[in-house]
Design a protein around this motif. Structure first.
Motif, mmCIF file in Angstrom:
data_model
loop_
_atom_site.group_PDB
_atom_site.id
_atom_site.type_symbol
_atom_site.label_atom_id
_atom_site.label_comp_id
_atom_site.label_asym_id
_atom_site.label_seq_id
_atom_site.Cartn_x
_atom_site.Cartn_y
_atom_site.Cartn_z
ATOM 1 N N ILE A 357 43.307 35.993 46.754
ATOM 2 C CA ILE A 357 44.563 36.650 47.115
ATOM 3 C C ILE A 357 45.514 36.544 45.936
ATOM 4 O O ILE A 357 45.631 35.478 45.329
ATOM 5 N N TYR A 358 46.187 37.625 45.590
ATOM 6 C CA TYR A 358 47.195 37.535 44.541
ATOM 7 C C TYR A 358 48.215 36.471 44.921
ATOM 8 O O TYR A 358 48.595 36.336 46.088
ATOM 9 N N SER A 359 48.701 35.744 43.934
ATOM 10 C CA SER A 359 49.663 34.669 44.183
ATOM 11 C C SER A 359 50.833 35.134 45.038
ATOM 12 O O SER A 359 51.222 34.470 45.999
ATOM 13 N N THR A 360 51.401 36.276 44.710
ATOM 14 C CA THR A 360 52.584 36.752 45.442
ATOM 15 C C THR A 360 52.259 37.131 46.883
ATOM 16 O O THR A 360 53.131 37.096 47.744
ATOM 17 N N PHE A 361 50.995 37.485 47.162
ATOM 18 C CA PHE A 361 50.625 37.889 48.511
ATOM 19 C C PHE A 361 50.233 36.702 49.393
ATOM 20 O O PHE A 361 50.272 36.797 50.617
ATOM 21 N N LEU A 362 49.841 35.581 48.778
ATOM 22 C CA LEU A 362 49.532 34.405 49.593
ATOM 23 C C LEU A 362 50.774 33.894 50.318
ATOM 24 O O LEU A 362 50.674 33.246 51.360
ATOM 25 N N GLN A 363 51.957 34.218 49.774
ATOM 26 C CA GLN A 363 53.204 33.847 50.449
ATOM 27 C C GLN A 363 53.213 34.367 51.887
ATOM 28 O O GLN A 363 53.820 33.759 52.766
ATOM 29 N N ILE A 381 38.468 27.692 49.242
ATOM 30 C CA ILE A 381 38.763 27.822 47.816
ATOM 31 C C ILE A 381 39.665 29.038 47.633
ATOM 32 O O ILE A 381 39.211 30.179 47.710
ATOM 33 N N PHE A 382 40.958 28.809 47.431
ATOM 34 C CA PHE A 382 41.911 29.902 47.220
ATOM 35 C C PHE A 382 41.933 30.253 45.733
ATOM 36 O O PHE A 382 42.193 29.386 44.886
ATOM 37 N N CYS A 383 41.652 31.487 45.425
ATOM 38 C CA CYS A 383 41.669 31.962 44.039
ATOM 39 C C CYS A 383 42.869 32.883 43.886
ATOM 40 O O CYS A 383 42.865 34.016 44.394
ATOM 41 N N LEU A 384 43.902 32.373 43.230
ATOM 42 C CA LEU A 384 45.188 33.067 43.177
ATOM 43 C C LEU A 384 45.304 33.848 41.877
ATOM 44 O O LEU A 384 45.739 33.343 40.844
ATOM 45 N N ASP A 385 44.884 35.086 41.948
ATOM 46 C CA ASP A 385 44.981 36.009 40.816
ATOM 47 C C ASP A 385 46.450 36.380 40.600
ATOM 48 O O ASP A 385 47.292 36.211 41.487
ATOM 49 N N ARG A 386 46.740 36.875 39.398
ATOM 50 C CA ARG A 386 48.103 37.331 39.048
ATOM 51 C C ARG A 386 49.136 36.221 39.209
ATOM 52 O O ARG A 386 50.281 36.459 39.584
ATOM 53 N N ALA A 387 48.760 34.977 38.923
ATOM 54 C CA ALA A 387 49.743 33.898 38.941
ATOM 55 C C ALA A 387 50.582 33.962 37.673
ATOM 56 O O ALA A 387 50.102 34.348 36.615
ATOM 57 N N GLY A 388 51.860 33.605 37.815
ATOM 58 C CA GLY A 388 52.768 33.648 36.670
ATOM 59 C C GLY A 388 53.450 35.000 36.539
ATOM 60 O O GLY A 388 53.495 35.799 37.477
ATOM 61 N N LEU A 389 53.998 35.274 35.369
ATOM 62 C CA LEU A 389 54.664 36.547 35.091
ATOM 63 C C LEU A 389 53.611 37.639 34.952
ATOM 64 O O LEU A 389 52.690 37.518 34.150
ATOM 65 N N VAL A 390 53.751 38.710 35.752
ATOM 66 C CA VAL A 390 52.708 39.741 35.729
ATOM 67 C C VAL A 390 53.121 41.013 35.000
ATOM 68 O O VAL A 390 52.294 41.873 34.748
ATOM 69 N N GLY A 391 54.418 41.152 34.670
ATOM 70 C CA GLY A 391 54.808 42.302 33.875
ATOM 71 C C GLY A 391 55.560 43.372 34.632
ATOM 72 O O GLY A 391 56.522 43.089 35.360
ATOM 73 N N GLU A 392 55.092 44.616 34.503
ATOM 74 C CA GLU A 392 55.888 45.788 34.857
ATOM 75 C C GLU A 392 56.142 45.971 36.348
ATOM 76 O O GLU A 392 57.045 46.713 36.728
ATOM 77 N N ASP A 393 55.362 45.331 37.206
ATOM 78 C CA ASP A 393 55.598 45.461 38.647
ATOM 79 C C ASP A 393 56.831 44.687 39.106
ATOM 80 O O ASP A 393 57.336 44.915 40.205
ATOM 81 N N GLY A 394 57.293 43.744 38.311
ATOM 82 C CA GLY A 394 58.590 43.133 38.557
ATOM 83 C C GLY A 394 58.642 42.071 39.634
ATOM 84 O O GLY A 394 57.637 41.440 39.987
ATOM 85 N N ALA A 395 59.844 41.910 40.188
ATOM 86 C CA ALA A 395 60.169 40.740 41.016
ATOM 87 C C ALA A 395 59.279 40.574 42.240
ATOM 88 O O ALA A 395 58.995 39.450 42.658
ATOM 89 N N ILE A 440 43.305 27.703 43.027
ATOM 90 C CA ILE A 440 43.063 27.901 41.607
ATOM 91 C C ILE A 440 43.912 29.083 41.160
ATOM 92 O O ILE A 440 43.695 30.210 41.604
ATOM 93 N N ARG A 441 44.906 28.833 40.321
ATOM 94 C CA ARG A 441 45.824 29.907 39.904
ATOM 95 C C ARG A 441 45.499 30.339 38.482
ATOM 96 O O ARG A 441 45.305 29.516 37.589
ATOM 97 N N TYR A 442 45.411 31.646 38.280
ATOM 98 C CA TYR A 442 45.120 32.171 36.940
ATOM 99 C C TYR A 442 45.845 33.506 36.765
ATOM 100 O O TYR A 442 46.187 34.182 37.745
ATOM 101 N N PRO A 443 46.091 33.900 35.513
ATOM 102 C CA PRO A 443 47.012 35.012 35.278
ATOM 103 C C PRO A 443 46.352 36.381 35.288
ATOM 104 O O PRO A 443 45.122 36.523 35.248
ATOM 105 N N ARG A 444 47.187 37.389 35.326
ATOM 106 C CA ARG A 444 46.763 38.742 35.012
ATOM 107 C C ARG A 444 46.499 38.791 33.504
ATOM 108 O O ARG A 444 47.152 38.114 32.731
ATOM 109 N N GLY A 445 45.544 39.589 33.084
ATOM 110 C CA GLY A 445 45.321 39.737 31.655
ATOM 111 C C GLY A 445 44.028 39.096 31.198
ATOM 112 O O GLY A 445 43.150 38.753 31.999
ATOM 113 N N ARG A 446 43.925 38.920 29.892
ATOM 114 C CA ARG A 446 42.673 38.494 29.276
ATOM 115 C C ARG A 446 42.723 37.056 28.796
ATOM 116 O O ARG A 446 43.779 36.523 28.503
ATOM 117 N N GLY A 447 41.527 36.486 28.680
ATOM 118 C CA GLY A 447 41.383 35.143 28.158
ATOM 119 C C GLY A 447 41.328 35.146 26.640
ATOM 120 O O GLY A 447 41.945 35.995 25.989
#
Length: 593
Positions: A357-363, A381-395, A440-447
């Motif tokens: 689940i995206y971090s913002t949607f687990l809320q 095992i919660f895998c929180l994609d898009r954790a942190g600042l994600v960019g253009e989609d905003g607040a 497990i929180r990890y960001p949008r984007g590349r490694g």
């Protein structure tokens, strides 16, 4: 050639001056305008193209902004923005200091309700309608536009259930295109398909049974039919429901044919529709693909592994497992609460569940995380994609709060990998038999590692729970980083004139903390700096402050993270600069520590 009509439309009052027969031309021009801008500036394309006629009809028939129009999610609101005073600055959409990609109350009086997450429109519009009744404003119209993917969410049904026993002047418009970001799923989707195909008798209509005045389905691209029906419904009091059929991406051939890719296609040729290709060669992997391919690899070796995502199979890359093992990978639709408790139920039966689940949607499923998972200590095992600042989609989309809202929950393990190899290793470790739930929180984007797959996939290493790692030794100050923001720390330290003064530790586990390492750090160094890609209040830095307080350490501690304000849209680089988390800002902070 007829004069350009759109150029003379600044607000809906200008639109209403036109003859109804001129509106198809406005629709063509509005589509072209959206395509031209989004092809260069990027953004959400298909959803807005699909509701061009509906958007024009709504502002033509209803007296917005006095009549209140609420868009669900807001991916489809570009045409609305262009017709409501934002045409001339629409090219700033989703950019730093530009207009938001979603409806936003502070931006325009025509944006009656701010959105970004789905399925809120019916409840919000009903609240407004009840308020209007209480104030004696019985002629005001309240319109909620919701898609077939969003209406399947529990919150939408809660709103429908309440509205059906009120006399609220509410119109719910179902924009039925059989797709959200990915194709819609579930029994409700099948029901709506049967209604569209004329296979469901009107007397068995589930919406009518909820006490709504139901009409449709009608062709949502026939602007005259839509206007005629809206004018009829305008005169009817109480809860009403209009079912319209649209095509996502309407007017751009490629967007109609590949609706998933053209939801947000990036830059493309406005005339041909062809997406400007970006070479994927010699690029590090996307974190979402590291998740998707690693979980598939693990699942092929362990039949107890299950994958779950609420309506994000493409965005999470669970699609790889869904294609290979469809009986063990589930898209449950826009239903985050259901996803979490479904995972909990499976865990009670010994299944190993990766719930992505995206971090913002687990809320949206916070109660379920606490009550259905953590209290029962189920190893989901919660895998929180898009954790942190994600960019253009905003607040609405930044994943900034997960550390703070999960850290206070007993039994919860929280881990943020430094890079994609660490992500692989923790995904591997999690299925070996943890005794607790883990996030497990990890960001949008590349490694950072181009050949990650050939070197590492299938050759995972288990991680010791709660262990920190020293990345660089030093003598005076210790920098404690959490997650992939540690890469910025490493680069900043490499640029300093006196790098030997500063040590760098990777603390991937926010909970449990490596207290043994912390005791050593607090006794060895004169000062500490913490850094995280998340809200500074209640986050990783706060955990370090709590540790220092509990053990009576008095050395200076500086916490770096996202400040206590809602961060708007911009590139990740721009937003890191805004929050002083970029390499240059860290260099300055470290040099004046």
């Amino acid at each position: 050639m007829a004069d350009n009509l759109l150029s003379s439309i600044y607000y809906p009052t200008d639109l209403r001056k036109l003859d109804e027969l001129q509106l198809p031309q406005v629709a063509r021009e509005l589509r072209d305008f959206i395509i031209d801008i989004v092809s260069v500036k990027e953004g959400h394309l298909g959803a807005s193209l699909g509701v061009v006629e509906l958007t024009i009809a709504l502002h033509y028939v209803f007296k917005t902004p006095d009549d209140l129009l609420i868009w669900d999610v807001g991916h489809q609101a570009y045409g609305h923005k262009i017709l409501t005073g934002r045409r001339e600055n629409f090219d700033t959409n989703r950019q730093l200091n530009g207009i938001s990609g979603f409806p936003k109350r502070s931006e325009s009086e025509y944006d009656a309700f701010g959105v970004g997450h789905s399925s809120t429109s019916i409840s919000a519009a009903l609240g407004m309608a009840i308020a209007s009744n209480l104030k004696g404003d019985l002629n005001k119209q309240h319109i909620a536009v919701i898609g077939d993917a969003s209406i399947a969410s529990g919150m939408a049904f809660e709103g429908l259930n309440h509205a059906g026993v009120t006399d609220a002047n509410l119109l719910v418009i179902l924009n039925d295109n059989a797709i959200g970001i990915d194709p819609s799923v579930g029994a409700l989707k099948n029901y709506l398909t049967s209604v569209k195909n004329g296979k469901n008798p009107k007397q068995n209509n589930m919406i009518k049974s909820l006490n709504f005045d139901y009409s449709g389905p009608i062709d949502g691209h026939d602007i005259f039919a839509v206007i005629k029906e809206l004018k009829r419904l305008q005169k009817i009091k109480g809860p009403k429901f209009l079912h319209i059929i649209t095509t996502k991406g309407k007017g751009l051939k490629q967007a109609e044919e590949d609706q998933v890719k053209y939801h947000a296609p990036g830059k493309f040729d406005a005339k041909s529709g062809e997406i400007h290709s970006k070479s994927e060669e010699n690029l590090p992997p996307k974190y979402q693909d590291v998740f998707g391919l690693t979980v598939l690899d693990l699942a092929l070796k362990n039949e107890k592994i299950i994958g779950i995502t609420p309506a994000m199979p493409s965005g999470s890359s669970l699609k790889f497992m869904m294609e290979a093992l469809p009986n063990r990978a589930f898209d449950v639709g826009i239903a985050e609460q259901h996803a979490v408790t479904l995972a909990a139920g499976m865990a009670t039966q010994g299944m190993i569940v990766y719930c992505n689940i995206y971090s913002t949607f687990l809320q949206r499923a916070y109660d379920q995380v606490i009550h259905d998972v953590a209290i029962q200590n189920l190893p989901v095992i919660f895998c929180l994609d898009r954790a942190g600042l994600v960019g253009e989609d905003g607040a609405t989309h930044h994943g900034l709060y997960d550390i703070a809202y999960l850290r206070c929950i007993p039994n919860m393990i929280i881990y943020a990998p430094l890079n994609e190899i660490a992500l692989q290793n923790i995904l591997y470790t999690a299925q070996l038999g943890l005794n607790n739930p883990i996030a497990i929180r990890y960001p949008r984007g590349r490694g950072v590692t181009v050949d990650w797959q050939s070197n590492h996939l299938g050759n995972n290493n288990s991680i010791e729970i709660g262990k920190a790692n020293c990345l660089k030794t030093g003598t005076i100050t210790a920098v404690l980083s959490n997650g992939t923001i540690g890469k910025n720390v490493t680069e900043a330290l490499a640029n300093l004139n006196n790098p030997n003064d500063i040590a760098h530790y990777d603390f991937p586990f926010i909970k449990p903390l490596d207290e043994k390492e912390l005791h050593q750090i607090f006794t060895q160094f004169s000062s500490i700096i913490t850094i995280e890609d998340g809200a500074i209040i209640g986050g990783f830095g706060t955990a370090i402050l709590e540790f220092a307080s509990a053990h009576n350490y008095n050395i200076p501690i500086k916490t770096l993270g996202v400040p206590d304000v809602f961060i708007e849209q911009g590139t990740v680089t721009e937003l890191q600069q805004l929050c002083k988390l970029d390499v240059k800002s860290l260099e300055l902070i470290f040099s004046t520590k």
